[in-house]
Enzyme design. Structure first.
Site, PDB file in Angstrom:
ATOM      1  N   ARG A  79       0.840  -1.202   0.000  1.00  0.00           N
ATOM      2  CA  ARG A  79       0.000   0.000   0.000  1.00  0.00           C
ATOM      3  C   ARG A  79       0.872   1.247   0.000  1.00  0.00           C
ATOM      4  NH1 ARG A  79      -5.554  -1.372   1.770  1.00  0.00           N
ATOM      5  NH2 ARG A  79      -5.917   0.856   1.592  1.00  0.00           N
ATOM      6  N   THR A 135      -9.280  -2.998   1.261  1.00  0.00           N
ATOM      7  CA  THR A 135      -9.800  -2.586  -0.046  1.00  0.00           C
ATOM      8  C   THR A 135     -11.327  -2.688  -0.020  1.00  0.00           C
ATOM      9  OG1 THR A 135      -7.841  -3.656  -0.919  1.00  0.00           O
ATOM     10  CG2 THR A 135      -9.463  -2.899  -2.514  1.00  0.00           C
ATOM     11  N   GLU A 186     -10.488 -10.111 -10.992  1.00  0.00           N
ATOM     12  CA  GLU A 186     -10.697 -10.718  -9.686  1.00  0.00           C
ATOM     13  C   GLU A 186     -12.042 -10.208  -9.191  1.00  0.00           C
ATOM     14  OE1 GLU A 186      -7.592 -10.623  -6.657  1.00  0.00           O
ATOM     15  OE2 GLU A 186      -9.124 -10.705  -5.091  1.00  0.00           O
ATOM     16  N   HIS A 226     -11.820 -11.683  -1.246  1.00  0.00           N
ATOM     17  CA  HIS A 226     -12.217 -10.709  -0.229  1.00  0.00           C
ATOM     18  C   HIS A 226     -13.281 -11.297   0.692  1.00  0.00           C
ATOM     19  CE1 HIS A 226     -11.427  -6.555   1.010  1.00  0.00           C
ATOM     20  NE2 HIS A 226     -12.478  -6.796   1.763  1.00  0.00           N
TER      21      HIS A 226
HETATM   22  N1  PXP Z   1      -8.279  -9.710  -2.993  1.00  0.00           N
HETATM   23  C1  PXP Z   1      -8.103  -8.371  -2.898  1.00  0.00           C
HETATM   24  C2  PXP Z   1      -8.047  -7.590  -4.155  1.00  0.00           C
HETATM   25  C3  PXP Z   1      -7.964  -7.752  -1.642  1.00  0.00           C
HETATM   26  O1  PXP Z   1      -7.786  -6.428  -1.573  1.00  0.00           O
HETATM   27  C4  PXP Z   1      -7.982  -8.545  -0.483  1.00  0.00           C
HETATM   28  C5  PXP Z   1      -7.788  -7.910   0.858  1.00  0.00           C
HETATM   29  O2  PXP Z   1      -6.477  -7.480   1.011  1.00  0.00           O
HETATM   30  C6  PXP Z   1      -8.149  -9.939  -0.621  1.00  0.00           C
HETATM   31  C7  PXP Z   1      -8.313 -10.494  -1.882  1.00  0.00           C
HETATM   32  C8  PXP Z   1      -8.144 -10.846   0.560  1.00  0.00           C
HETATM   33  O3  PXP Z   1      -9.227 -10.526   1.367  1.00  0.00           O
HETATM   34  P1  PXP Z   1      -9.308 -11.163   2.815  1.00  0.00           P
HETATM   35  O4  PXP Z   1      -8.125 -10.684   3.600  1.00  0.00           O
HETATM   36  O5  PXP Z   1     -10.603 -10.637   3.338  1.00  0.00           O
HETATM   37  O6  PXP Z   1      -9.304 -12.648   2.647  1.00  0.00           O
END
Ligand code: PXP
Length: 276
Positions: A79, A135, A186, A226
């Site tokens: 980040r 995010t 994604e 996510h």
């Molecule tokens: N994909 C993306 C684009 C993300 O921003 C995140 C969170 O950093 C994840 C996947 C993974 O999400 P989580 O930590 O909730 O499993």
């Protein structure tokens, strides 16, 4: 777009930088046999490390353990504020990650330079704001389309890095992703994962399913992530077709605390008791 060419292009991204001569073959066979892969996001190991200003727990060690345990690759989000993963982590990760090296980032010039310099296998482009805890949403493709075409895509494509766009299950965002010739989208699974009622959860699954079908038909690889966890992963896998790389972070690190804590406390208690 030819799906097979697209798929091979994506698989071969990390081929030249791997030093183990057996690995590319393993990797090719593995990738052909498995449609759905787990990519482990290790950001929150770094969050924990940074909370105490220590060197442990080391996210690079977490990446090694995750791959040993069956992860097909590692994701990290560098980040702008470096709140978890730091630049030196990225360089150390590049040396040890044997599967897919997925660099999640905001499409800033600074990040593009780091990502192309390190030659990630895959870049996952996400919107980023300083105030957010994580995010929060997908990219608004209509808004970013021209900028992506002119400024963001050319250096990434030139460096041979496959591009995945983090988008909500919206037909417009997916259509624009295909038009830009990204390799993958994604799908943002946050609305499904955080659904407050069963009805909302079902609606979100349907939206994800439709989005996956559309993306697949347009020749895009379908990634997702996510908020996925041990409770919601199975219905997701049951309902959403064409899935390839599934990124999970927070739930795995959270679960690992309790899976490991008992052994860890026992180990220390035994040492202290033995010195009674
Ligand atoms: N994909 C993306 C684009 C993300 O921003 C995140 C969170 O950093 C994840 C996947 C993974 O999400 P989580 O930590 O909730 O499993």
């Amino acid at each position: 777009m030819d799906k097979f060419v697209n798929y091979n292009y994506y698989l071969n991204k990390s081929y030249p930088v791997r030093e183990d001569p057996v690995r590319p073959l393993n990797r090719f066979i593995f990738s052909c046999l498995t449609m759905r892969n787990l990519l482990v996001n290790i950001d929150h190991v770094a969050t924990l490390r940074n909370a105490r200003g220590e060197t442990v727990p080391d996210p690079v060690k977490a990446a090694i353990v995750a791959e040993k345990a069956g992860a097909a690759g590692i994701v990290f989000h560098l980040r702008e504020d470096r709140r978890h993963i730091r630049d030196e982590d990225v360089f150390r990760l590049r040396k040890v990650v044997r599967g897919l090296f997925d660099f999640e980032m905001a499409p800033t010039d600074e990040m593009i330079e780091i990502c192309t310099g390190i030659k990630a296998d895959l870049v996952t482009l996400v919107p980023e704001s300083r105030e957010e805890l994580t995010t929060e949403g997908g990219l608004d493709m209509r808004k970013v389309k021209d900028d992506f075409r002119q400024r963001v895509f050319p250096p990434l494509k030139q460096a041979g890095i496959a591009i995945s766009l983090f988008v909500g299950p919206s037909d417009e965002d997916i259509a624009i992703s295909a038009e830009l010739e990204a390799e993958a989208v994604e799908l943002h699974t946050g609305s499904y994962a955080n659904a407050a009622t069963e009805q909302v959860r079902k609606n979100e699954l349907k939206r994800l399913r439709d989005a996956a079908v559309q993306a697949h038909e347009l020749g895009l690889r379908v990634n997702a992530g996510h908020g996925l966890n041990f409770d919601n992963i199975q219905p997701f896998l049951d309902h959403v077709p064409h899935l390839a790389d599934i990124s999970i972070g927070h739930a795995l690190i959270a679960d690992a605390v309790f899976n490991g804590l008992e052994n860890t406390v026992r180990r220390m208690a035994d040492i202290i008791k033995a010195n009674d």
